[in-house]
Design a protein around this motif. Sequence first.
Motif, PDB file in Angstrom:
ATOM      1  N   GLN A 129     -14.901   5.886  11.615  1.00  0.00           N
ATOM      2  CA  GLN A 129     -13.783   6.355  10.803  1.00  0.00           C
ATOM      3  C   GLN A 129     -13.778   5.714   9.416  1.00  0.00           C
ATOM      4  N   LEU A 130     -14.100   4.431   9.347  1.00  0.00           N
ATOM      5  CA  LEU A 130     -14.138   3.752   8.055  1.00  0.00           C
ATOM      6  C   LEU A 130     -15.238   4.332   7.170  1.00  0.00           C
ATOM      7  N   LEU A 131     -16.397   4.609   7.745  1.00  0.00           N
ATOM      8  CA  LEU A 131     -17.481   5.217   6.971  1.00  0.00           C
ATOM      9  C   LEU A 131     -17.103   6.621   6.516  1.00  0.00           C
ATOM     10  N   GLU A 132     -16.349   7.328   7.330  1.00  0.00           N
ATOM     11  CA  GLU A 132     -15.890   8.663   6.953  1.00  0.00           C
ATOM     12  C   GLU A 132     -14.963   8.579   5.733  1.00  0.00           C
ATOM     13  N   VAL A 133     -14.056   7.619   5.735  1.00  0.00           N
ATOM     14  CA  VAL A 133     -13.169   7.414   4.588  1.00  0.00           C
ATOM     15  C   VAL A 133     -14.001   7.044   3.360  1.00  0.00           C
ATOM     16  N   GLN A 134     -14.977   6.170   3.543  1.00  0.00           N
ATOM     17  CA  GLN A 134     -15.831   5.760   2.422  1.00  0.00           C
ATOM     18  C   GLN A 134     -16.650   6.932   1.890  1.00  0.00           C
ATOM     19  N   ASN A 135     -17.196   7.739   2.776  1.00  0.00           N
ATOM     20  CA  ASN A 135     -18.019   8.877   2.350  1.00  0.00           C
ATOM     21  C   ASN A 135     -17.216   9.925   1.596  1.00  0.00           C
ATOM     22  N   LYS A 136     -15.929   9.981   1.829  1.00  0.00           N
ATOM     23  CA  LYS A 136     -15.072  10.897   1.081  1.00  0.00           C
ATOM     24  C   LYS A 136     -14.815  10.365  -0.324  1.00  0.00           C
ATOM     25  N   GLY A 137     -15.362   9.194  -0.615  1.00  0.00           N
ATOM     26  CA  GLY A 137     -15.168   8.620  -1.931  1.00  0.00           C
ATOM     27  C   GLY A 137     -13.894   7.824  -2.067  1.00  0.00           C
ATOM     28  N   GLN A 138     -13.230   7.583  -0.960  1.00  0.00           N
ATOM     29  CA  GLN A 138     -11.959   6.870  -1.011  1.00  0.00           C
ATOM     30  C   GLN A 138     -12.166   5.372  -1.177  1.00  0.00           C
TER      31      GLN A 138
ATOM     32  N   GLY B  45       2.103   7.588  -6.624  1.00  0.00           N
ATOM     33  CA  GLY B  45       1.201   8.652  -7.039  1.00  0.00           C
ATOM     34  C   GLY B  45      -0.285   8.380  -6.857  1.00  0.00           C
ATOM     35  N   GLU B  46      -0.642   7.228  -6.339  1.00  0.00           N
ATOM     36  CA  GLU B  46      -2.060   6.898  -6.138  1.00  0.00           C
ATOM     37  C   GLU B  46      -2.508   7.417  -4.767  1.00  0.00           C
ATOM     38  N   GLU B  47      -2.694   8.722  -4.686  1.00  0.00           N
ATOM     39  CA  GLU B  47      -3.004   9.371  -3.411  1.00  0.00           C
ATOM     40  C   GLU B  47      -4.373   8.998  -2.871  1.00  0.00           C
ATOM     41  N   TRP B  48      -5.283   8.515  -3.719  1.00  0.00           N
ATOM     42  CA  TRP B  48      -6.637   8.164  -3.289  1.00  0.00           C
ATOM     43  C   TRP B  48      -6.629   7.056  -2.246  1.00  0.00           C
ATOM     44  N   ILE B  49      -5.564   6.264  -2.216  1.00  0.00           N
ATOM     45  CA  ILE B  49      -5.516   5.133  -1.287  1.00  0.00           C
ATOM     46  C   ILE B  49      -4.926   5.523   0.078  1.00  0.00           C
ATOM     47  N   GLU B  50      -4.370   6.723   0.167  1.00  0.00           N
ATOM     48  CA  GLU B  50      -3.715   7.154   1.405  1.00  0.00           C
ATOM     49  C   GLU B  50      -4.631   7.119   2.636  1.00  0.00           C
TER      50      GLU B  50
ATOM     51  N   MET C  12       0.832  -1.204   0.000  1.00  0.00           N
ATOM     52  CA  MET C  12       0.000   0.000   0.000  1.00  0.00           C
ATOM     53  C   MET C  12       0.867   1.256   0.000  1.00  0.00           C
ATOM     54  N   GLU C  13       1.957   1.229   0.766  1.00  0.00           N
ATOM     55  CA  GLU C  13       2.851   2.377   0.794  1.00  0.00           C
ATOM     56  C   GLU C  13       3.458   2.620  -0.588  1.00  0.00           C
ATOM     57  N   ALA C  14       3.802   1.546  -1.294  1.00  0.00           N
ATOM     58  CA  ALA C  14       4.364   1.683  -2.642  1.00  0.00           C
ATOM     59  C   ALA C  14       3.335   2.265  -3.609  1.00  0.00           C
ATOM     60  N   ILE C  15       2.081   1.864  -3.449  1.00  0.00           N
ATOM     61  CA  ILE C  15       1.024   2.408  -4.305  1.00  0.00           C
ATOM     62  C   ILE C  15       0.894   3.911  -4.083  1.00  0.00           C
TER      63      ILE C  15
END
Length: 110
Positions: free
Chosen positions: A96-105, A36-41, A29-32
């Motif tokens: 927190q997980l729902l918050e990440v999901q709601n941000k579209g991540q 440049g795949e910032e959406w996964i951060e 995940m860190e390599a992703i």
Amino acid sequence: MVVDTTTPSCGNNRFGCWVCTVVQKHQSMEAIVDNGEEWIEPMLEFRNLLAETQDPAKKQIYCQTKRRNGRVWEKADGSHIPGPYKFSVHQEFLRQLLEVQNKGQIRAVP
């Protein structure tokens, strides 16, 4: 399993469940993110929070004293073996997980 050989590798190492806490650092995940795949951060940050709960010195913060069957377990030396996460910790992780999901991540699977 990677079938597409036209896509560059994300780090040439093990890639398991993104919330796995078997290892301290999820290098794939860190390599992703580094590629440049910032959406996964935000997902990586959430995963690192879960990994932090595995620190033996912090178990009493996150875990119950008793197991789900109501028993308290101890090692032969008398030290306590923590039970599952406290209900309040489960609630906070879900929030927190729902918050990440709601941000579209994270995209929900239909």
